[in-house]
Design a protein around this motif. Sequence first.
Motif, PDB file in Angstrom:
ATOM      1  N   HIS A 322      15.918   0.901  11.464  1.00  0.00           N
ATOM      2  CA  HIS A 322      15.281  -0.552  11.159  1.00  0.00           C
ATOM      3  C   HIS A 322      14.422  -1.106  10.367  1.00  0.00           C
ATOM      4  CE1 HIS A 322      14.601  -5.017  11.650  1.00  0.00           C
ATOM      5  NE2 HIS A 322      13.492  -4.798  12.110  1.00  0.00           N
ATOM      6  N   ILE A 323      13.102   0.268  10.250  1.00  0.00           N
ATOM      7  CA  ILE A 323      11.679  -0.070   9.540  1.00  0.00           C
ATOM      8  C   ILE A 323      12.299   0.077   8.602  1.00  0.00           C
ATOM      9  CG2 ILE A 323       9.483   0.712   8.905  1.00  0.00           C
ATOM     10  CD1 ILE A 323       8.883   1.079  11.681  1.00  0.00           C
ATOM     11  N   ARG A 324      12.999   0.756   7.752  1.00  0.00           N
ATOM     12  CA  ARG A 324      13.933   1.455   6.724  1.00  0.00           C
ATOM     13  C   ARG A 324      14.694   1.274   6.253  1.00  0.00           C
ATOM     14  NH1 ARG A 324      11.742   6.160   9.473  1.00  0.00           N
ATOM     15  NH2 ARG A 324      14.113   7.220  10.562  1.00  0.00           N
ATOM     16  N   GLY A 325      15.156   0.111   7.539  1.00  0.00           N
ATOM     17  CA  GLY A 325      16.387  -0.165   6.535  1.00  0.00           C
ATOM     18  C   GLY A 325      17.872   0.095   6.438  1.00  0.00           C
ATOM     19  N   THR A 326      18.393   1.265   7.710  1.00  0.00           N
ATOM     20  CA  THR A 326      19.510   1.897   7.084  1.00  0.00           C
ATOM     21  C   THR A 326      19.761   2.105   9.057  1.00  0.00           C
ATOM     22  OG1 THR A 326      17.885   4.018   8.099  1.00  0.00           O
ATOM     23  CG2 THR A 326      18.431   3.844   5.959  1.00  0.00           C
ATOM     24  N   ALA A 327      19.302   0.589  10.008  1.00  0.00           N
ATOM     25  CA  ALA A 327      20.071   0.797  11.051  1.00  0.00           C
ATOM     26  C   ALA A 327      21.154   0.503  11.161  1.00  0.00           C
ATOM     27  CB  ALA A 327      18.454   0.383  11.878  1.00  0.00           C
ATOM     28  N   SER A 328      22.402   0.942  12.175  1.00  0.00           N
ATOM     29  CA  SER A 328      23.624   0.270  12.112  1.00  0.00           C
ATOM     30  C   SER A 328      24.277  -1.050  12.868  1.00  0.00           C
ATOM     31  CB  SER A 328      24.963   2.023  12.769  1.00  0.00           C
ATOM     32  OG  SER A 328      24.528   2.589  12.386  1.00  0.00           O
ATOM     33  N   SER A 329      22.910  -1.370  13.102  1.00  0.00           N
ATOM     34  CA  SER A 329      23.712  -2.057  14.554  1.00  0.00           C
ATOM     35  C   SER A 329      22.542  -3.699  13.668  1.00  0.00           C
ATOM     36  CB  SER A 329      23.429  -1.772  15.806  1.00  0.00           C
ATOM     37  OG  SER A 329      23.209  -3.486  16.734  1.00  0.00           O
ATOM     38  N   LYS A 330      22.800  -5.005  14.025  1.00  0.00           N
ATOM     39  CA  LYS A 330      21.305  -5.618  13.893  1.00  0.00           C
ATOM     40  C   LYS A 330      20.884  -5.965  15.089  1.00  0.00           C
ATOM     41  CE  LYS A 330      24.865  -9.993  15.147  1.00  0.00           C
ATOM     42  NZ  LYS A 330      26.183 -10.991  15.042  1.00  0.00           N
ATOM     43  N   HIS A 331      21.142  -5.467  16.071  1.00  0.00           N
ATOM     44  CA  HIS A 331      20.428  -5.469  16.955  1.00  0.00           C
ATOM     45  C   HIS A 331      19.228  -4.274  17.058  1.00  0.00           C
ATOM     46  CE1 HIS A 331      22.907  -8.216  19.434  1.00  0.00           C
ATOM     47  NE2 HIS A 331      24.310  -7.786  18.636  1.00  0.00           N
ATOM     48  N   ALA A 332      19.157  -3.972  15.904  1.00  0.00           N
ATOM     49  CA  ALA A 332      18.705  -3.037  16.069  1.00  0.00           C
ATOM     50  C   ALA A 332      16.701  -2.971  16.424  1.00  0.00           C
ATOM     51  CB  ALA A 332      18.033  -1.453  14.730  1.00  0.00           C
ATOM     52  N   ALA A 333      16.459  -4.571  15.327  1.00  0.00           N
ATOM     53  CA  ALA A 333      15.184  -5.132  15.951  1.00  0.00           C
ATOM     54  C   ALA A 333      14.874  -4.804  17.706  1.00  0.00           C
ATOM     55  CB  ALA A 333      15.265  -6.044  15.210  1.00  0.00           C
ATOM     56  N   ALA A 334      15.793  -6.305  17.630  1.00  0.00           N
ATOM     57  CA  ALA A 334      15.099  -6.042  19.315  1.00  0.00           C
ATOM     58  C   ALA A 334      15.161  -4.670  20.899  1.00  0.00           C
ATOM     59  CB  ALA A 334      16.527  -7.353  19.864  1.00  0.00           C
ATOM     60  N   MET A 335      16.127  -3.521  20.148  1.00  0.00           N
ATOM     61  CA  MET A 335      16.199  -2.433  20.688  1.00  0.00           C
ATOM     62  C   MET A 335      14.966  -2.103  20.267  1.00  0.00           C
ATOM     63  SD  MET A 335      19.105  -1.310  22.099  1.00  0.00           S
ATOM     64  CE  MET A 335      19.200   0.596  21.352  1.00  0.00           C
ATOM     65  N   SER A 336      14.222  -1.940  19.413  1.00  0.00           N
ATOM     66  CA  SER A 336      12.698  -1.378  19.159  1.00  0.00           C
ATOM     67  C   SER A 336      11.737  -1.409  19.930  1.00  0.00           C
ATOM     68  CB  SER A 336      12.278  -2.169  17.402  1.00  0.00           C
ATOM     69  OG  SER A 336      13.444  -0.945  16.795  1.00  0.00           O
ATOM     70  N   GLU A 337      11.825  -3.315  20.167  1.00  0.00           N
ATOM     71  CA  GLU A 337      10.926  -3.515  20.951  1.00  0.00           C
ATOM     72  C   GLU A 337      11.379  -2.795  22.538  1.00  0.00           C
ATOM     73  OE1 GLU A 337      11.743  -7.718  21.692  1.00  0.00           O
ATOM     74  OE2 GLU A 337      10.819  -8.158  19.389  1.00  0.00           O
ATOM     75  N   ARG A 338      12.114  -2.316  22.975  1.00  0.00           N
ATOM     76  CA  ARG A 338      12.086  -1.126  23.811  1.00  0.00           C
ATOM     77  C   ARG A 338      11.043   0.202  24.081  1.00  0.00           C
ATOM     78  NH1 ARG A 338      17.957  -0.268  24.887  1.00  0.00           N
ATOM     79  NH2 ARG A 338      17.131   0.442  26.336  1.00  0.00           N
ATOM     80  N   VAL A 339      11.092   0.261  23.551  1.00  0.00           N
ATOM     81  CA  VAL A 339      10.035   1.370  23.151  1.00  0.00           C
ATOM     82  C   VAL A 339       8.985   2.074  24.110  1.00  0.00           C
ATOM     83  CG1 VAL A 339       9.206   3.554  21.075  1.00  0.00           C
ATOM     84  CG2 VAL A 339      10.763   1.687  20.570  1.00  0.00           C
ATOM     85  N   GLU A 340       8.168   1.393  23.575  1.00  0.00           N
ATOM     86  CA  GLU A 340       6.701   1.284  24.455  1.00  0.00           C
ATOM     87  C   GLU A 340       6.662   0.988  26.034  1.00  0.00           C
ATOM     88  OE1 GLU A 340       2.636  -0.204  22.805  1.00  0.00           O
ATOM     89  OE2 GLU A 340       3.693   0.210  20.789  1.00  0.00           O
ATOM     90  N   PRO A 341       7.725   0.164  26.587  1.00  0.00           N
ATOM     91  CA  PRO A 341       8.317  -0.133  27.609  1.00  0.00           C
ATOM     92  C   PRO A 341       8.406   1.387  28.093  1.00  0.00           C
ATOM     93  CG  PRO A 341       7.935  -2.520  26.857  1.00  0.00           C
ATOM     94  CD  PRO A 341       7.958  -1.137  25.445  1.00  0.00           C
ATOM     95  N   LEU A 342       9.594   1.478  27.951  1.00  0.00           N
ATOM     96  CA  LEU A 342      10.467   2.447  28.431  1.00  0.00           C
ATOM     97  C   LEU A 342       9.430   3.517  27.975  1.00  0.00           C
ATOM     98  CD1 LEU A 342      13.190   3.615  28.754  1.00  0.00           C
ATOM     99  CD2 LEU A 342      13.398   4.254  27.035  1.00  0.00           C
ATOM    100  N   GLY A 343       9.177   4.554  27.463  1.00  0.00           N
ATOM    101  CA  GLY A 343       7.694   5.203  27.463  1.00  0.00           C
ATOM    102  C   GLY A 343       6.747   4.597  28.857  1.00  0.00           C
ATOM    103  N   ARG A 344       6.110   3.397  28.891  1.00  0.00           N
ATOM    104  CA  ARG A 344       5.383   3.579  30.304  1.00  0.00           C
ATOM    105  C   ARG A 344       7.036   3.832  31.628  1.00  0.00           C
ATOM    106  NH1 ARG A 344       3.351  -0.757  26.743  1.00  0.00           N
ATOM    107  NH2 ARG A 344       4.485  -1.722  28.086  1.00  0.00           N
ATOM    108  N   LEU A 345       7.561   3.534  31.558  1.00  0.00           N
ATOM    109  CA  LEU A 345       8.276   3.801  32.333  1.00  0.00           C
ATOM    110  C   LEU A 345       8.409   5.498  32.700  1.00  0.00           C
ATOM    111  CD1 LEU A 345      10.270   2.123  34.911  1.00  0.00           C
ATOM    112  CD2 LEU A 345      11.969   2.295  33.490  1.00  0.00           C
ATOM    113  N   ALA A 346       9.078   5.910  31.753  1.00  0.00           N
ATOM    114  CA  ALA A 346       9.313   7.787  31.476  1.00  0.00           C
ATOM    115  C   ALA A 346       7.982   7.719  32.348  1.00  0.00           C
ATOM    116  CB  ALA A 346       9.409   8.095  30.157  1.00  0.00           C
ATOM    117  N   TRP A 347       6.813   7.568  31.882  1.00  0.00           N
ATOM    118  CA  TRP A 347       5.302   8.297  32.137  1.00  0.00           C
ATOM    119  C   TRP A 347       4.996   7.294  34.326  1.00  0.00           C
ATOM    120  CZ3 TRP A 347       2.771  12.413  31.880  1.00  0.00           C
ATOM    121  CH2 TRP A 347       1.742  12.483  32.052  1.00  0.00           C
TER     122      TRP A 347
END
Length: 355
Positions: A322-347
């Motif tokens: 998404h940052i590089r402008g090559t994401a396949s879905s227009k929902h990539a920005a919303a998906m990106s916001e899940r990264v850190e909460p999901l990492g905390r849940l994994a831990w």
Amino acid sequence: MTSKQDQFSGTQEVREAHRFDEARLEDWMNANVEGFSGPLTVAQFKGGQSNPTYKLTTPAKTYVMRRKPPGKLLKSAHAVDREYKVITALGAQQFPAPRTYGLCQDEAVIGTWFYIMDMADGRIFWDTTFPEVDTAERHLYFDAMNRTLADLHNFEPDRIGLGDFGKKENYLARQISRWGGQYQADEEAGHFEEMDRLCEWLPANLPDEGPARVVHGDYRADNMVFHPTEPRVIAVLDWELSTLGDPLADFTYHAMMYRMPPEETAGLVGRDLAAVNIPTEEEYVTAYCERTGRSTVPNVDFYMAYNMFRLCAIIHGIKGRHIRGTASSKHAAAMSERVEPLGRLAWEQAKKAGA
């Protein structure tokens, strides 16, 4: 609020970044797809975070095209050739996989590799609770998902022409190295403490693995097509991450829905499962074990931590694209916001496993 069913179901005009010469594709299909007859109309499916996916309509038939995305790609990602191989082999075993028609590795046609398969006519459910289904029937849809995955894991790869589809040893170690390495290499998407810890803890605490099987890699409700009216899976989609490996890692990725909150891929945490007629995690695990000849799924907390780590790394990659402008879905920005909460849940899962 727009539901995931509305957000991701159906098609849209082809996104600007994913357009190609449709006439060249039609020429290729005329030469390579048995029974093809134009003219061809192209639309892009709304879903598909990784490989752009298109609906190809002709007067007589509808096809689906999966392609690599354009632009700079991470090594080994977007392997449409592997998708094509596994779908073709499984279809020959009467497993619910779409019929394939051809793989094109000539980038001169549309700019990237692609393959053509049947369009499965049925229903895709983006919400794991199956709200569109009558409450009395919901457990049957879960049973269908469970049975289909068990069927996949009961195939012996050598017997179905997939003995060379991947290495048969050390799947977990290789996966953790792969996804951890991609996470660490993508500095544009940023790094954070919980994922850094998991990159160290997971490879130091690996469980023993059993015989390798074909693993889907992203088996969840929205990656399968159900019969138009029956609780039956007619096609399993999105095989980009498939390989040979630990079937318990594959099953627990699917069962991860029981450990995820509703805002994370329609997870089931906090749901009244009895009220909505959905089996419990224990019931779901038991059904899978009975179908695959197991007594239990050991080290389940480790597997959950691993799978959340892996999913976090995948979404971290989407954030980078998404940052590089090559994401396949227009929902990539919303998906990106899940990264850190999901990492905390994994831990948190890792701590349950003794971290």
